[in-house]
Design an enzyme around this catalytic site. Structure first.
Site, PDB file in Angstrom:
ATOM      1  CG  HIS A  87      -1.894   0.999   1.403  1.00 55.32           C
ATOM      2  ND1 HIS A  87      -1.624   2.284   1.819  1.00 55.32           N
ATOM      3  CD2 HIS A  87      -3.233   0.956   1.190  1.00 55.32           C
ATOM      4  CE1 HIS A  87      -2.752   2.981   1.861  1.00 55.32           C
ATOM      5  NE2 HIS A  87      -3.742   2.203   1.470  1.00 55.32           N
TER       6      HIS A  87
ATOM      7  CG  ASP B 272       0.884  -2.197   6.322  1.00 57.01           C
ATOM      8  OD1 ASP B 272      -0.068  -2.293   7.130  1.00 57.01           O
ATOM      9  OD2 ASP B 272       0.827  -1.533   5.275  1.00 57.01           O
TER      10      ASP B 272
ATOM     11  CD  GLN C  29      -6.763  -4.195   4.214  1.00 58.21           C
ATOM     12  OE1 GLN C  29      -7.696  -4.941   4.526  1.00 58.21           O
ATOM     13  NE2 GLN C  29      -6.939  -2.940   3.885  1.00 58.21           N
TER      14      GLN C  29
ATOM     15  CE  LYS D  49      -6.958   0.320   6.477  1.00 55.29           C
ATOM     16  NZ  LYS D  49      -7.658   0.621   5.227  1.00 55.29           N
TER      17      LYS D  49
ATOM     18  CB  CYS E 117      -3.703   3.236  -1.563  1.00 56.95           C
ATOM     19  SG  CYS E 117      -4.711   4.663  -1.224  1.00 56.95           S
TER      20      CYS E 117
END
Ligand SMILES: Cc1ncc(COP(=O)(O)O)c(C=O)c1O
Ligand SMILES: Cc1ncc(COP(=O)(O)O)c(C=O)c1O
Lengths: 137, 400, 400, 137
Positions: B120, B197, B200, B223, B358
């Protein structure tokens, strides 16, 4: 506010007759298909409208009187919206174009939602770019 | 398609959407909030607010206790060690920017930062801009034909100049859970810092930061069914000292005069200014609620939805990006521009995402102008998918 | 002391405190929230959330509209010009850190940054650290005997090397509204950028950024009855181009590949990542509610409270810092340590702040280890002051 | 948990007899007044406890057996709290000190609130520093 041209009024009648989104979508596709093709040579970086995720090209023919815009997009429905926009300003001079109420135009067509504030659909960005091009006339 | 969600009822936003005939299939962008989150937020504000860490008065002590309890509770959710540090941020994006600035002084021209091809923008641009500013090399680790990180290739790319390896645990485009342990231990062996990261991944599987052997882990509350404007940066004990203070203000100072200052260590030294107290407390409440549910049942439900989604798209001949195995599927309809499809799905009340997600460089390298993405959460059900497929069929009929 | 507050009823936090026999006199740290703020927040979450700026679906469009309407509405509250830019931040502290980084590339060794002697750490440390890193000179503008900025002296300190002048409009220790226009125009004349820290001022007088001739203005929502974790950075049209992008991620990119990127202009270019949408919308709702009230009546009420506070403290022989004329009074009791007094006030349910108030250098230069601060907001009333004074008398009796 | 010393038990009796915060405050002040003075020469930067806004100094006499702490503060009530803390650990060895439940001790005195998690009152920081000093014994 200027008087609507006959073709513009026809578009309104046509879209207002739609009772369902499917009919409106099909009409939009038809309109898009009628939009004059923009040759690949004019689909340049310079003519790209910034601020929409879908690529849209916009040109102003500076020789023409009154000013004449050309537009293109890879997406077919957006092409329809562009066609309707060009239809609305056809024959108007720079000052008149700047004066028209585009929101109202799309509202009359039942397409208000397409003037979304988000960047995905570039119609707002197209409007801004049009004004810029006219300012630089 | 009978896949009811027993958790749907807890999400007022989903119920409101249902009344408006909207189907929310864009949870990878942001997730709807459970009633418990709303209650925690309202309760915090209603009982009277106070600043944390500083006051001698009772409201201040209550707020401080609630705030630091939230920190411990979130650390527990992460399954962090007691010695590790949890820094509150604005979100994943800020967490990665913090790292790119707070680690910058260790890097020299010619050093390497490694990311994957599917990052991303949030896990690409901070490193890219740092690399440009400092003459570093940004290596982009390639994907295999399934759109997954090619782990062997990735390990082969590591060199003695590799200083930072920053990877998403789950791509927001490909929807594939990466097994990163081999890469992480290889990176660690050569002394590179590892950044995960988890933006998600965190919502689909509770992070286990004792198992996941990274130095840093970032994610966003919004999220994970939590409030807006909060995220977290986990830093493992061994990695904390590497961080240099990056922003300055109140709450993070040990001592200062006009011309010099000494700062507190992490976490407080990395949280200048008044924190997002209410939202942090509500985030902890969200996670506590989440942990009170049957996580196995949620995983099973999400997997069933994902399988049905994938199957329906395949049956319709959609062009799917990679081989997704979790949470989301990105795809295009043959010969159809993604924006056209998205618009007609939108007209029918189907909220899916369309565009570059993104991840412009990824889409570009796949030769795509964009794609549609359907993403799932625990409140989705079989009906949602059925409505999506009906709308998809309808849209395709118009467009073809 | 009959000074009822007609607005008290709108603040559930104050009512909850009253039930717990707590008197909130620490609004300069953080203000209680009106019901309208809570309602806006709950409503936003309840109706279903969506990401802004990107989606083709209706929830996304609704969120984008609400978000950008909030931006316009807050700009209107600031009385900004249509051409000016409003960037959302985490708070005042982040706003000033943003400026210190985004302006840094203009500064060269020997250049000067000017601040006042009474700055909060938030408006001192980012500049101090920048100065240390770049060999700049941090000039500290002196106060006069009233504890106010000495404007003539300040103007005399300006030189051709002065690049940034950063000043609080209202000190969180002295409680004095500064008239800054002469300094601002002198700074502007020599080409320095001017930054106003409005963290304390904004809640007591609606900013008028057409009148206040600064380049940048920052404040925090939580001190203006708004939600936690949001602030704003106003940048005047002429000053916007001076800012260099400072953090990177989604939402702020025009175009990128793996190795290069182009960014959007302000505001979006300075708001990477998912914004704090819910809180920003609730902040706008707070300000709209605030503007629906009689601002003159609020100012009169606050002035009356302030006068009564000052008078009561003077009558008891308290040592007051400077000559405060707004919002708050900082003081010490002769021969009494501020921590002792704060503790005994705390025991009696009086929430005042004690310590260095994030202004260590100021307290130090005044030869004080700390001070107590009583700060006021529109929901305070004569009763609050009466209870404070009774508790003060009681505490002093025990300590003397 | 160790047995409380007689003096510690006396302190509990005394504080528990208080019905009002005023009485407790007065008792605290008395206790603070009895805290052994720390000479200025020992009030050094090194002996300062970090993490409290009010200055507190803490020393461990490394020669003494069992270990002996000395403490001082500018604030009188905090001095009282320090006195009560030292009273609790008087005569205990390092291991015993580390084992005692300080929270419980202050709870029995009715002073739980003073073990606040905030930094303004340094009692928590003092505890942490004590453990550090004992660890380095
Ligand atoms: C004058 C002043 N500036 C800056 C700040 C920092 O504000 P925040 O902590 O909301 O970032 C404060 C708040 O304490 C303040 O009073
Ligand atoms: C993989 C990944 N990383 C980072 C981000 C950025 O998260 P945020 O916008 O909450 O900072 C996202 C969210 O879109 C994401 O999907």
């Amino acid at each position: 506010m200027n008087q609507l041209s006959t073709t513009a009024q026809q578009a309104i009648d046509e879209f207002q007759a739609c009772e369902q989104w499917e009919q409106r979508a099909r009409l939009l596709l038809q309109r898009g298909a009628q939009l004059q093709e923009l040759p690949q040579t004019l689909r340049t970086e310079d003519n790209l409208v910034h601020g929409c995720e879908t690529r849209v090209w916009l040109l102003l023919d500076r020789e023409a009187v009154p000013p004449r815009f050309q537009a293109a997009s890879e997406a077919r429905l957006l092409r329809g919206l562009l066609a309707l926009l060009l239809l609305r300003i056809e024959g108007l001079d720079a000052e008149q174009i700047t004066a028209i109420d585009v929101t109202d135009w799309f509202a009359q067509l039942g397409l208000s939602r397409q003037l979304s504030p988000s960047r995905s659909n570039g119609l707002n960005a197209v409007l801004i770019r049009m004004r810029e091009l006219l300012d630089n006339l | 398609m009978f896949l009811p969600s027993p958790w749907r009822q807890f999400f007022p936003g989903i119920l409101a959407f249902a009344e408006q005939q909207q189907v929310w299939l864009d949870s990878a962008a942001t997730a709807q909030k459970p009633q418990s989150m709303l209650d925690a937020l309202a309760q915090h504000y209603q009982q009277g607010v106070a600043n944390v860490h500083r006051a001698q008065h009772q409201p201040g002590e209550r707020a401080t206790r609630a705030f630091e309890n939230a920190r411990s509770s979130i650390a527990k959710w992460l399954q962090a060690d007691a010695q590790d540090t949890l820094i509150f941020t604005k979100g994943t994006t800020e967490g990665i920017n913090l790292l790119s600035q707070a680690l910058a002084h260790h890097l020299q021209a010619g050093d390497e930062i490694l990311i994957s091809a599917y990052e991303h923008h949030a896990n690409l641009l901070p490193w890219q801009q740092l690399a440009l500013a400092r003459g570093l090399i940004l290596k982009v680790l390639p994907m295999d034909t399934d759109g997954h990180l090619d782990i062997d290739q990735a390990i082969a790319q590591l060199s003695t100049r590799s200083r930072i390896v920053a990877i998403s645990a789950l791509s927001n485009v490909v929807g594939h859970k990466q097994s990163l342990s081999a890469l992480l231990s290889a990176a660690r062996k050569i002394g590179a810092w590892t950044v995960i990261d988890g933006a998600q991944a965190a919502v689909h599987e509770r992070p286990n930061l004792q198992q996941l052997d990274c130095d840093f882990f970032v994610c966003s509350a919004h999220k994970v069914y939590g409030p807006d404007g909060v995220g977290l940066l986990f830093a493992r004990e061994r990695a904390v000292p590497a961080l240099r203070h990056w922003q300055f203000g109140g709450e993070m100072v040990r001592h200062c005069d006009y011309q010099h200052a000494e700062f507190l260590p992490a976490p407080l030294g990395f949280e200048p200014g008044t924190p997002s107290t209410a939202n942090i407390i509500a985030f902890a409440a969200t996670l506590e609620w989440l942990q009170s549910l049957d996580s196995q049942a949620i995983a099973t439900h999400e997997a069933a939805l994902h399988a049905a989604l994938l199957q329906g798209l395949q049956a319709r001949g959609m062009q799917i990006i990679g081989s997704p195995n979790c949470a989301l599927v990105s795809f295009n309809a043959p010969q159809v521009h993604h924006a056209d499809l998205a618009l007609l799905l939108g007209e029918q009340g189907i909220a899916v995402r369309a565009g570059h997600h993104c991840a412009m460089p990824l889409l570009h390298s796949l030769g795509l102008a964009g794609a549609l993405r359907v993403s799932l959460a625990m409140y989705n059900n079989g009906d949602d998918l059925q409505r999506f497929f009906a709308a998809l069929d309808q849209a395709l009929e118009i467009l073809q």
